[in-house]
Design an enzyme around this catalytic site. Structure first.
Site, mmCIF file in Angstrom:
data_model
loop_
_atom_site.group_PDB
_atom_site.id
_atom_site.type_symbol
_atom_site.label_atom_id
_atom_site.label_comp_id
_atom_site.label_asym_id
_atom_site.label_seq_id
_atom_site.Cartn_x
_atom_site.Cartn_y
_atom_site.Cartn_z
ATOM 1 N N SER A 79 0.860 -1.177 0.000
ATOM 2 C CA SER A 79 0.000 0.000 0.000
ATOM 3 C C SER A 79 0.898 1.229 0.000
ATOM 4 C CB SER A 79 -0.927 -0.063 1.227
ATOM 5 O OG SER A 79 -1.780 1.049 1.271
ATOM 6 N N HIS B 129 -2.576 -0.965 -3.310
ATOM 7 C CA HIS B 129 -3.717 -0.086 -3.064
ATOM 8 C C HIS B 129 -3.533 1.197 -3.854
ATOM 9 C CE1 HIS B 129 -4.528 -1.964 1.154
ATOM 10 N NE2 HIS B 129 -4.916 -2.742 0.159
ATOM 11 N N ASP C 97 -4.503 -4.674 5.830
ATOM 12 C CA ASP C 97 -4.877 -5.557 4.726
ATOM 13 C C ASP C 97 -3.693 -6.478 4.416
ATOM 14 O OD1 ASP C 97 -6.288 -6.678 2.623
ATOM 15 O OD2 ASP C 97 -5.813 -5.071 1.220
#
Length: 188
Positions: free
Chosen positions: A11, A38, A130
């Site tokens: 991310s 992401h 995540d």
């Protein structure tokens, strides 16, 4: 045992981290790689272009039902979950997971379901949790787990969450992640 897929999740700070990992892989790297980075749902294909500058492997943004082939690095398209199915990918617009679509957990869990111990899961820099559940599932199915050394991550939240949840096989710097992937995939 030969590996069928490497899944990478990242991310915040992921672009520079991915450039280092992918840039250290040989052109004949034998295992397909799937990446969830992401990004904003309006995001363009710039990610593919930026990463392609760092690697000799072919990078493509996944389209639904793409065959999983070695020699390729696959990127989840913006605003779609990327799932592994036997021999190919699927895309989904299901609800976000951990506030993210694409979700790292969705990619990792589907890869673990399909390829069990033949999966290498890699968590890089990121600012949320995540990937933690997905990495746990890869480990539970006998797969191999690698996490970026948190002290070297632009954002250490994601690596720390993964390490707290999973007894990971290796905690490595970015360039060592690439060399470990090479060792694993050529010795199998």
């Amino acid at each position: 045992m030969s590996f069928k897929i490497v899944v990478i999740g990242t991310s915040l700070g992921g672009l520079s981290a991915l450039k280092i990992v992918l840039g250290n892989l040989p052109v004949d790297f034998p295992v397909p790689i799937a990446i969830v980075q992401h990004r904003h749902k309006e995001s363009t294909n710039t990610l593919q272009d930026l990463l392609q500058q760092s690697t000799l492997l072919k990078i493509r943004e996944v389209e639904d039902k793409d065959e999983i082939l070695s020699g390729y690095i696959y990127i989840a398209p913006a605003d779609y979950h990327l799932l592994v199915e036997p021999g190919h990918f699927a895309l989904s617009t299901d609800e976000p997971v951990s506030y993210a679509r694409p979700s790292i957990d969705v990619l990792f869990e589907s890869a673990a379901d399909v390829y069990t111990e033949q999966v290498i899961g890699v968590i890089l820099t990121g600012a949320n949790q995540d990937g933690m559940q997905g990495l746990k599932k890869i480990k539970a199915r006998g797969g191999t787990t690698i996490v970026q050394e948190p002290a070297t991550a632009e954002s250490d939240v994601m690596p720390k969450a993964a390490i707290s949840a999973v007894t990971v096989d290796w905690i490595l710097t970015l360039s060592n992640i690439a060399s470990q992937m090479v060792k694993l995939c050529y010795s199998s």
